[in-house]
Design an enzyme around this catalytic site. Structure first.
Site, PDB file in Angstrom:
ATOM      1  N   GLN A  86       0.840  -1.198   0.000  1.00  0.00           N
ATOM      2  CA  GLN A  86       0.000   0.000   0.000  1.00  0.00           C
ATOM      3  C   GLN A  86       0.874   1.247   0.000  1.00  0.00           C
ATOM      4  O   GLN A  86       1.572   1.508   0.971  1.00  0.00           O
ATOM      5  CB  GLN A  86      -0.896  -0.059   1.243  1.00  0.00           C
ATOM      6  CG  GLN A  86      -1.906   1.039   1.346  1.00  0.00           C
ATOM      7  CD  GLN A  86      -2.681   0.915   2.652  1.00  0.00           C
ATOM      8  OE1 GLN A  86      -3.138  -0.148   3.026  1.00  0.00           O
ATOM      9  NE2 GLN A  86      -2.814   2.012   3.357  1.00  0.00           N
ATOM     10  N   GLY A  87       0.846   2.003  -1.087  1.00  0.00           N
ATOM     11  CA  GLY A  87       1.669   3.207  -1.188  1.00  0.00           C
ATOM     12  C   GLY A  87       0.852   4.466  -0.972  1.00  0.00           C
ATOM     13  O   GLY A  87       0.464   5.144  -1.927  1.00  0.00           O
ATOM     14  N   SER A 124       1.205   6.761   2.412  1.00  0.00           N
ATOM     15  CA  SER A 124       1.903   7.807   3.170  1.00  0.00           C
ATOM     16  C   SER A 124       3.166   8.250   2.452  1.00  0.00           C
ATOM     17  O   SER A 124       3.741   7.516   1.645  1.00  0.00           O
ATOM     18  CB  SER A 124       2.295   7.295   4.547  1.00  0.00           C
ATOM     19  OG  SER A 124       1.153   6.915   5.266  1.00  0.00           O
ATOM     20  N   SER A 165       4.475  -1.238   3.871  1.00  0.00           N
ATOM     21  CA  SER A 165       4.824  -2.498   4.529  1.00  0.00           C
ATOM     22  C   SER A 165       5.138  -3.588   3.516  1.00  0.00           C
ATOM     23  O   SER A 165       4.359  -3.819   2.590  1.00  0.00           O
ATOM     24  CB  SER A 165       3.675  -2.957   5.434  1.00  0.00           C
ATOM     25  OG  SER A 165       3.540  -2.089   6.525  1.00  0.00           O
ATOM     26  N   GLU A 189      -9.419  -1.116   6.844  1.00  0.00           N
ATOM     27  CA  GLU A 189      -8.192  -1.488   7.552  1.00  0.00           C
ATOM     28  C   GLU A 189      -8.367  -1.277   9.053  1.00  0.00           C
ATOM     29  O   GLU A 189      -7.815  -2.006   9.865  1.00  0.00           O
ATOM     30  CB  GLU A 189      -7.042  -0.627   7.016  1.00  0.00           C
ATOM     31  CG  GLU A 189      -5.661  -1.041   7.488  1.00  0.00           C
ATOM     32  CD  GLU A 189      -4.590  -0.077   6.999  1.00  0.00           C
ATOM     33  OE1 GLU A 189      -4.939   0.906   6.314  1.00  0.00           O
ATOM     34  OE2 GLU A 189      -3.414  -0.323   7.298  1.00  0.00           O
TER      35      GLU A 189
END
Lengths: 325, 385
Positions: free
Chosen positions: B124-125, B127, B159, B242
């Site tokens: 997941q890109g 931040s 992550s 999430e």
């Protein structure tokens, strides 16, 4: 109960609560009696008094939340939901004296009664004339009521049980019934307290929208927003815990329901009190006055946290695995 | 606010599902982890094994490679894994939900079955170094050039990017529009030219978090998810799932540790001080409240409500449970403060997990952001001018 029927009953209790809510701490005995009479006319004692009961525990818990949402002097728990459940559990042989309205008896510190011989009080006893005491071994006795006992909670009626009064044995709960009874009482009290906390927090949110300082509503300040957000987190936690515990009473073995009920009471003991305290902080000075309803909520929740089982009692019990597991 | 009776119970077919899963698990136990095998690689093998049995994506429609069952079915499998102390299903539920809600039909069929099967590993890109809590302030850009985009920027806290093949990437496609309508979402293959992944070592010694450098990276228009400028609602859906207590599968892990603490309270009754025993009771209360809360959310979701701002409550309650639990666990098992956790970061395994619990109030939106969301979107309090 059918869904539509439940909504009707819920609406009845909501309307009743709106009509009979007290506006100040100066309580009129005649108004107390009139409100209790009006509650009696709703005919709710049948909800758990009939066999099989007309309402599930979850439905009764939601009604207790409604009742708790307003400052009311009426005894919904003691005389309408708790004592009738006790008599229902005892079965046919245990009909109370004709024409009497029982509530329940607790130890003098408002915890579940100890061994026979320990002092008792009649709890939540508006409109009641007898009190049913459940001893630790399940024996249920019926006691007379003495004079009022002044206590921190101005709303909930408490009366003494004269030490010499002859206690008539009404019946005896079996071990599973006793477990069910304790769980049921814990859940319904927790529900009333969580209803009170939710309502008071909602009132403080509305106040934060209206009250202006520094030329803007105080609810626009992040410091106040975070306080109120935290209060609603606490209310949500208490709500989930009590509704789940009520569902357990309807659908799970009594031992599981008792654990869930203890969890709910432990959560509500902490979260309802903290939520009401936050609401009072948001109201500021006005909530410190005799005229404001804030202290009625605070008194009710504070005394409620010590009633049936204290946080210390519950956490000590819950710290170890259930033996029967 | 829903205040009518809810059914907290399992659907009737759930017992059968649990039995079938236990039987399958007995025949396909957790594989041995290789001596030098990184945890994500090991977990990926486990994911493939679970998928081969049909235990991943139970709540995803069959046309996308799932089983077309309810969330409760997937939650039951997570429960069973947790109860058996096995690692959970990889955390793909919230990504799958985002794709199901925002991707085109063709994209859903292209990506979802491979995501569930573990053939594509996603990260997941979102931040960036300069855009954490203020996610809408991101500065990574995707500039359109005919039928493709050129992406430049930097992502952070991605992550396990070093083990991933695809990244759900947010980038700004319009610098003139307001922030919340100028962000678009993409599925970026990480082997593409111009992508550099650099793992960061976390406080507990793990290298979960990564930096992602994007230098003139080409992304095709067909790799954009949803309409241009529609990335913000997609991101909000992703993070709210999430935050949801159900999709993360943490709860059964807490349950195992709570029971370990309660057994210690019983077996060391005379040794542990009363205050600490009370704290163990409080951890059990937190855990049980979270279980009840998740059950309530499930019942509400089955009644037709999807994850929204209310999931901020789930996240805050989960954080409360996790952080108090690990703090208490270190007081009950102080020996965990010593020794070597195995990754060169001093302290036992429990200490490593304690350090990770400190992140619970930061990742997925800090606790302060969750309170902002509750105040504005749930309570309707006014914004500061």
């Amino acid at each position: 109960m059918q869904a539509e029927e439940f909504l009707l009953v819920q609406d009845l209790v909501r309307t009743f609560a709106g009509r009979h809510r007290v506006e100040s701490a100066d309580l009129e005995p005649s108004a107390r009696a009139a409100a209790q009479k009006a509650l009696g006319e709703l005919g709710l004692a049948e909800l758990r008094g009939s066999s099989p009961p007309a309402a599930t525990v979850q439905e009764c818990a939601l009604l207790a939340e409604e009742h708790g949402s307003q400052p009311l002097t009426t005894s919904l728990l003691g005389t309408v939901l708790l004592a009738p459940e006790l008599l229902r559990l005892l079965g046919d042989g245990a009909a109370p004296e004709v024409g009497t309205t029982p509530t329940i008896a607790l130890a003098r510190d408002l915890r579940f009664p100890g061994p026979p011989g320990d002092g008792l009080v009649a709890w939540d006893c508006e409109g009641a004339d007898r009190a049913l005491c459940v001893a630790p071994d399940g024996t249920v006795t019926s006691a007379e009521l003495g004079p009022a006992v002044p206590a921190a909670d101005l709303l909930r009626g408490i009366r003494s049980v004269p030490p010499g009064s002859p206690a008539a044995t009404v019946g005896r709960l079996g071990p599973e019934q006793l477990t069910h009874w304790q769980a049921y009482a814990l859940v319904l009290l927790s529900s009333e307290l969580v209803g009170a906390a939710r309502s008071f927090v909602r009132q403080s949110v509305e106040y934060a929208r209206e009250r202006r300082q520094y030329g803007r509503s105080i609810g626009s300040f992040q410091a106040v927003q975070h306080l109120l957000a935290d209060a609603t987190v606490l209310v949500e936690a208490g709500t989930s815990a009590t509704r789940y515990a009520a569902w357990c009473l309807d659908n799970q073995p009594p031992a599981r329901a008792l654990t869930a009920a203890r969890v709910a009471k432990a959560e509500v003991n902490a979260s309802a009190l903290d939520a009401v305290s936050i609401g009072m902080q948001v109201f500021g000075g006005i909530a410190q006055t005799w005229e404001h309803v804030a202290h009625l909520y605070l008194r009710k929740v504070l005394l409620g946290t010590t009633t049936l089982a204290t946080t210390a009692d519950l956490l000590t019990t819950l710290a170890e695995p259930e033996t029967a597991r | 606010m829903n205040d009518t009776p809810l059914d907290f119970g399992d659907p009737a077919d759930l017992d059968d599902l649990r039995r079938r899963f236990r039987a399958w698990l007995a025949e396909h136990p957790l594989p041995e982890r290789g001596a030098d095998e990184p945890l994500p690689t090991f977990l990926h093998r486990w994911h493939r094994q679970l998928h081969s049995g049909g235990w991943v994506g139970l709540d995803v429609p069959q046309v996308y490679g799932g089983q077309g069952l309810s969330t409760l079915h997937q939650v039951a499998i997570s429960d069973e894994l947790g109860a058996g102390a096995a690692p959970g299903i990889p955390r793909i539920g919230y990504l799958a939900h985002a794709l199901m809600e925002f991707a085109s039909e063709e994209q859903r069929q292209r990506w979802l079955p491979r995501m569930l099967a573990g053939e594509d590993v996603w990260c997941q890109g979102f931040s960036e170094p300069g855009a954490g809590s203020d996610l809408a302030g991101m500065s990574t850009t995707a500039t359109r050039e005919g039928d493709h985009y050129i992406v430049n920027g930097q992502k952070l806290w991605t992550s396990y990017a070093q083990y991933s093949g695809l990244c759900l990437l947010l980038a700004r496609t319009d610098r003139s529009a307001p922030a919340h309508t100028s962000i678009s979402a993409f599925a970026l293959p990480l082997d593409r030219a111009g992508v550099t992944v650099r793992p960061l070592r976390a406080a507990n010694g793990d290298d979960e978090f990564c930096e992602l450098f994007l230098d003139d990276v080409r992304i095709e228009e067909s790799e954009r998810i949803g309409a241009e400028g529609n990335g913000w609602p997609l991101a909000m859906t992703t993070v709210s799932y999430e935050r949801n207590a159900l999709d993360t599968g943490h709860i059964s892990k807490y349950g195992l540790l709570v029971e370990r603490l309660r057994r210690a309270a019983r077996d060391r009754r005379d040794e542990l001080p009363d205050g600490l025993r009370s704290e163990i009771g409080r951890c059990f209360v937190d855990y049980e409240v979270l279980v009840a809360h998740a059950a309530r959310r499930t019942a509400e979701r089955l009644a037709g409500r999807t994850a929204g701002p209310e999931s901020s409550y789930d996240k805050l309650l989960m954080t409360r449970t996790e952080q108090r639990l690990y703090e208490t666990a270190l007081r009950v098992f102080p020996e965990e403060l010593f020794g070597d956790g195995g990754n060169g970061a001093e302290g036992g395994e429990l200490f490593g997990e304690y350090l990770y619990s400190r992140a619970a109030s930061v990742y997925g939106g800090t606790s302060q952001i969750q309170r902002n969301i509750i105040a504005k979107q749930v309570l309707g309090l006014p914004s500061a001018r």
